[in-house]
Design an enzyme around this catalytic site. Structure first.
Site, PDB file in Angstrom:
ATOM      1  N   ALA A   1      -2.543   0.391  16.673  1.00 18.39           N
ATOM      2  CA  ALA A   1      -1.946   1.555  16.018  1.00 18.39           C
ATOM      3  C   ALA A   1      -1.171   1.169  14.763  1.00 18.39           C
ATOM      4  O   ALA A   1      -0.182   1.799  14.418  1.00 18.39           O
ATOM      5  CB  ALA A   1      -1.026   2.279  16.995  1.00 18.39           C
TER       6      ALA A   1
ATOM      7  N   TYR B   1     -12.510 -10.350   9.983  1.00 18.08           N
ATOM      8  CA  TYR B   1     -13.666 -11.066   9.435  1.00 18.08           C
ATOM      9  C   TYR B   1     -13.461 -12.577   9.404  1.00 18.08           C
ATOM     10  O   TYR B   1     -14.403 -13.327   9.130  1.00 18.08           O
ATOM     11  CB  TYR B   1     -14.023 -10.560   8.034  1.00 18.08           C
ATOM     12  CG  TYR B   1     -12.948 -10.742   6.984  1.00 18.08           C
ATOM     13  CD1 TYR B   1     -12.816 -11.944   6.301  1.00 18.08           C
ATOM     14  CD2 TYR B   1     -12.089  -9.706   6.668  1.00 18.08           C
ATOM     15  CE1 TYR B   1     -11.831 -12.106   5.328  1.00 18.08           C
ATOM     16  CE2 TYR B   1     -11.108  -9.846   5.698  1.00 18.08           C
ATOM     17  CZ  TYR B   1     -10.989 -11.051   5.035  1.00 18.08           C
ATOM     18  OH  TYR B   1     -10.015 -11.212   4.074  1.00 18.08           O
TER      19      TYR B   1
ATOM     20  N   LYS C   1       0.803  -1.219   0.000  1.00 23.81           N
ATOM     21  CA  LYS C   1       0.000   0.000   0.000  1.00 23.81           C
ATOM     22  C   LYS C   1       0.842   1.279   0.000  1.00 23.81           C
ATOM     23  O   LYS C   1       0.426   2.291  -0.552  1.00 23.81           O
ATOM     24  CB  LYS C   1      -0.961   0.002   1.195  1.00 23.81           C
ATOM     25  CG  LYS C   1      -2.036  -1.073   1.106  1.00 23.81           C
ATOM     26  CD  LYS C   1      -3.015  -0.970   2.251  1.00 23.81           C
ATOM     27  CE  LYS C   1      -4.107  -2.014   2.135  1.00 23.81           C
ATOM     28  NZ  LYS C   1      -5.133  -1.893   3.204  1.00 23.81           N
TER      29      LYS C   1
ATOM     30  N   ASP D   1     -10.380   2.266   1.565  1.00 23.33           N
ATOM     31  CA  ASP D   1     -10.573   1.813   2.945  1.00 23.33           C
ATOM     32  C   ASP D   1     -11.226   2.908   3.787  1.00 23.33           C
ATOM     33  O   ASP D   1     -12.121   2.632   4.593  1.00 23.33           O
ATOM     34  CB  ASP D   1      -9.234   1.428   3.585  1.00 23.33           C
ATOM     35  CG  ASP D   1      -8.686   0.113   3.064  1.00 23.33           C
ATOM     36  OD1 ASP D   1      -9.489  -0.753   2.664  1.00 23.33           O
ATOM     37  OD2 ASP D   1      -7.452  -0.049   3.051  1.00 23.33           O
TER      38      ASP D   1
ATOM     39  N   ALA E   1      -5.194   1.263  11.631  1.00 23.53           N
ATOM     40  CA  ALA E   1      -5.551   2.308  12.597  1.00 23.53           C
ATOM     41  C   ALA E   1      -5.449   3.698  11.982  1.00 23.53           C
ATOM     42  O   ALA E   1      -6.259   4.583  12.287  1.00 23.53           O
ATOM     43  CB  ALA E   1      -4.665   2.205  13.828  1.00 23.53           C
TER      44      ALA E   1
END
Length: 279
Positions: free
Chosen positions: A133, A221, A72, A109, A137
């Site tokens: 964190a 999930y 990312k 997101d 977060a």
């Protein structure tokens, strides 16, 4: 301009590890519902070292990519443009390829968190607590910047993480207070609690859930429910799951990549639930 349904177009999720990803299930369900017969969606194991070469080899049939960790942040220098949302947390989870070959990065997101909360009737909160964190977060903090009118308490395990969250708070212009993980039980009385920790990390907090809890957003999930989410639900509190987030952020990805809106939220969620039940 939306692509014709019969165009041969490709998309995929990249990451390492990526075998667990539900993204192919969600995106393929969307393509089926939208009648995009020429579209395919795959998964590829790609780490940071392999990412530049992977991108360079993609042909004009590619419409977009979903990115998981650890890509990312690594993808940002490889892009032509990054959205303001993605730049705010230095994290891109969506790459869209334009007709002229440009690579544009976005982050679904953050609006996905907001949309998942809104679906459960949580439009705004006067304060909130974040457990953990890590990378998730920071996205949670950015989402709360849009809906929280007061203080956000972040419970962390180390001073290094505390410093990171203080910095994110400054960048996002939100009121952040750092608290020690040892005091995480205090977070459970907040109007909204967002748990961003790995599986098992919040299990010990389940016994401390108050009699009338407010709202919990647990980003996990699988496995589901977590011990914390199960106890929260048993006490009558509102619970938003990681699957809710996964589906809402995927809806936005489908819309960005295909140009079709709205994406079929219900069909995508049903496909995700079936896939999880089969595991």
């Amino acid at each position: 301009m939306p692509a014709p349904a019969t165009d041969i177009r490709r998309a995929a999720v990249l990451g390492s590890p990526v075998a667990h990803s539900l993204s192919p299930v969600l995106h393929r369900a969307a393509y089926d519902e939208l009648g995009l017969t020429g579209w395919s969606y795959d998964r590829f194991e790609v780490d940071e070292a392999a990412l530049p070469g992977f991108l360079d080899e993609l042909g004009p049939e590619w419409a977009g990519l979903s990115l998981t960790m650890p890509l990312k942040r690594a993808v940002i220098p490889l892009l032509d443009e990054v959205s303001e949302t993605a730049a705010s947390v230095e994290a891109v989870n969506t790459v869209v390829f334009t007709e002229d070959g440009r690579r544009t990065g976005d982050n679904t997101d953050i609006p996905g968190i907001v949309a998942a909360l809104r679906e459960r009737g949580i439009e705004q909160t006067e304060s909130a607590a974040i457990l953990g964190a890590g990378a998730t977060a920071s996205s949670a903090l950015a989402a709360l910047a849009r809906i929280c009118t007061g203080e956000i308490v972040v419970h962390v395990r180390s001073e290094a993480r505390a410093a990171e969250m203080r910095e994110w708070g400054k960048r996002l212009d939100v009121d952040v207070r750092i608290a020690d993980w040892a005091d995480a039980e205090q977070a459970l009385t907040a109007p909204l609690v967002i748990a961003t920790t790995p599986a098992g990390a919040t299990d010990a907090l389940a016994s401390a859930v108050p009699e009338r809890p407010a709202a919990l957003f647990d980003v996990l999930y699988d496995p589901w429910p977590t011990a914390l989410a199960a106890r929260w639900s048993a006490h009558g509190g509102a619970v938003v799951s990681g699957l809710d987030l996964l589906v809402h952020q995927a809806v936005l990805q489908v819309e960005l990549m295909t140009g079709r809106s709205p994406a079929p939220l219900t069909a995508m969620r049903t496909a995700g639930e079936r896939a999880l039940a089969a595991r």
